[in-house]
Design an enzyme around this catalytic site. Sequence first.
Site, PDB file in Angstrom:
ATOM      1  N   ASP A 267       0.684  -1.238  -0.032  1.00 33.16           N
ATOM      2  CA  ASP A 267       0.200  -0.154   0.192  1.00 33.16           C
ATOM      3  C   ASP A 267       1.150   1.236  -0.163  1.00 33.16           C
ATOM      4  O   ASP A 267       2.378   0.860   0.497  1.00 33.16           O
ATOM      5  CB  ASP A 267      -1.245   0.017   1.373  1.00 33.16           C
TER       6      ASP A 267
HETATM    7  C1  BGC Z   1      -4.703   3.675   0.165  1.00 35.78           C
HETATM    8  C2  BGC Z   1      -4.945   1.985  -1.318  1.00 35.78           C
HETATM    9  C3  BGC Z   1      -4.669   3.152  -2.369  1.00 35.78           C
HETATM   10  C4  BGC Z   1      -3.662   3.578  -2.425  1.00 35.78           C
HETATM   11  C5  BGC Z   1      -3.296   4.292  -3.663  1.00 35.78           C
HETATM   12  C6  BGC Z   1      -3.646   3.811   0.174  1.00 35.78           C
HETATM   13  O1  BGC Z   1      -3.834   5.132   0.865  1.00 35.78           O
HETATM   14  O2  BGC Z   1      -4.856   2.240   1.438  1.00 35.78           O
HETATM   15  O3  BGC Z   1      -6.535   1.963  -1.240  1.00 35.78           O
HETATM   16  O4  BGC Z   1      -4.990   1.898  -3.752  1.00 35.78           O
HETATM   17  O5  BGC Z   1      -4.078   4.263  -1.166  1.00 35.78           O
HETATM   18  O6  BGC Z   1      -4.142   5.577  -3.854  1.00 35.78           O
END
Ligand code: BGC
Length: 723
Positions: A267
């Site tokens: 993530d």
């Molecule tokens: C989230 C993810 C997301 C990523 C990219 C993160 O803060 O937890 O679900 O895909 O950001 O935007």
Amino acid sequence: MRLKSALALLCLAVPVGFLGASRPVTAAAPCTWMDTAKTPDQRAQELLAAMSLDEKITMVHGNGDIFVYYGMAGHIPANAALCIPDLTLNDGPAGVGDGQTNQTAFPSPILRAATWDTALERRFGDALGWESWHKGVGVMLAPNLNLARVPMNGRNFEAFGEDPYLSGWTAAAEIQGIQQNNVIATAKHYAENSQETNRNTISEDVDPRTFHELEGQAFEIALKQGKPGSVMCAYNLVNGAWACENPELLTTLLKQEYGFDGFVMSDWGATHSTVPSANAGLDMEMFDGTYFGVPLKQAVQDGTVPLSRLNDMVLRILRAMFRVGVFDRPPAPEPDAYAADVATPAHTALARELAEQGTVLLKNDGPILPLTGLGKTIAVIGQPAGPDGAPLVYGGGGSSHIPEAGFYPYVVSPLQGITQRGLANGDKVVYADGSVTADAVTAATAADVALVFVNDAEGEGSDRSSLKLQGGSCSLLVCTYSPVDQDNLVASVAAANPRTVVVLNTGAPVLMPWADRVPAIVEAWYPGIEDGNAIASVLFGDVNPSGKLPQTFPKSQADLPTQTPEQYPGVDGHAVYSEGLEVGYRWYDANGVAPLFAFGHGLSYTTFGYSGLSVKKLTGGNVSVTFTLKNTGMRAGAEVAQVYVGDPPASGEPPKQLKGYRKVFLQPGQSSQVTVTLDPRAFAYWNNSWLIGGGTYTILVGSSSRDIRLQGTIGLAKKTLGP
Ligand code: BGC
């Protein structure tokens, strides 16, 4: 997330797509791996063998130009000499998000889970994949499979509820749909990202049995049936080790036990080290190269990360790209893709169909719905109803947010949809926003029927403090809350007009202290772009509701499975899963707690009869469950018939668990014989391996987890199924 948020804001303020066109993919030397007659694995191996150390390192981390490269959340640049296209990553589970515009704001995942219709979810995935590809996206950061252990979770709306079977099969269908467009799907957030409170520091402490049977099982089904190219590891820790540097999670379970052959990305900002993460099984750092850039190269050179591990990381990424078709059909080229309008009429129609199918009729005394008769006065009350449609009405906040007005094509507000539909009946529609209770009461008193719209504000980054209705809205960055006391609003309107219908625009269960005082309640979730049209179809009866709850709605906060601070939000950095298997309805059943609305519940404007249950063993260990479903009412409609299994009491399993379902559409008076086949895993529990304990198993068939219509048994012998 902060950095990302700031950049996102910048991007939304000044739409990008200006920092360089995508590079043409032309090879200086023949790229033999572009031969489509070879298998994805052969092609990936060949390309890997041609790559230098630096080229391999480039492939395993984002280049940090988050949101700068045509509004993408992540980007790995193309390597023209090797015929490697740009790898572009973008959210998310409710439509193409982040810095993109002119896309379809689809209904939230929790609504789509409420359709219990995998064929429909596959069509959604197909539409999402199509929009992604045309917006230049090669990796879609969806679906989100975190189970609703804690219904206050700010991302509850973004996933598929509390049951692993429903979540896993819904996700698998979506993944297949996305990937048929040559766009890689991402199962996230692996694993146990069950709360937003302290998500970057909390350790989710879960025992192996609970993991395997609940969230692990959701991922396992999604991975085996959907075959996504990637998995995103979560921000949190699991049993004391970061999810993105957890060898047990990433290597032992995911890659070995579940046989996942794609790549694991972190993530955004969830990588915390170089050597431990790489050696634990993380294959790609997002969104930059803090740990997997220069430090990883160094670690490979000094041998602390074996070259074989780096090769495996790259191989997994390339193989997924070849398998899904990113090499052979890279996403639409920039800058045109960035500017493209992809919200086609077919997709907005699909958004409406999804919203209609996922709307759940919770209560309908009288029945007061559908709205019939001509020339009525309808009072539409509440901020979520319009007139312009507050942002939250159609979706939740955070990375899955589809941008606000000015960026999306349109959102039909409930007021617009109901006014428009009411015209056909000669109905008069009046509106009060509910900010002044007296005005709402006046409108309700003078009306034949009062429709009160209430909502909750959910977004990534924070949890709700309780299940009490708290209106407001969440954008990509923040939630703002409304001062309106919505419980008081509903109670006051209900006192003024006995024909009061409450429509919930929530992404999760809420408390309804007024539930006994209103004849009808409809859960419309976060319905996306066609919000007002979809709710009007259901309220006026053009569409017969068939949605079923993917999550239990409790009577009170005190009824939740996670009662102690040790369980949620955690103490000293640990959230302990001491409820074990008793998540969601498993808890309510095991503890004899009556929910307000049970898992699987959802009414129709018609009625259904169940009869003739037959449960039979098939050769090979499967069990067939056959019964007759009949539409016993006056209207055409669909029923979601649910099959639960109750293990022998000595098993230590919850009283019943969903193991199959079928949505069947029937004309009035029509019957259909339904067969649901249960495989041996439907009867197994985890104890170092999957085991059937043996004994008499109960088969429960019904219209909800608390409305069981047929019951049978089957005797099974003890058996070890293996991992
Ligand atoms: C989230 C993810 C997301 C990523 C990219 C993160 O803060 O937890 O679900 O895909 O950001 O935007």
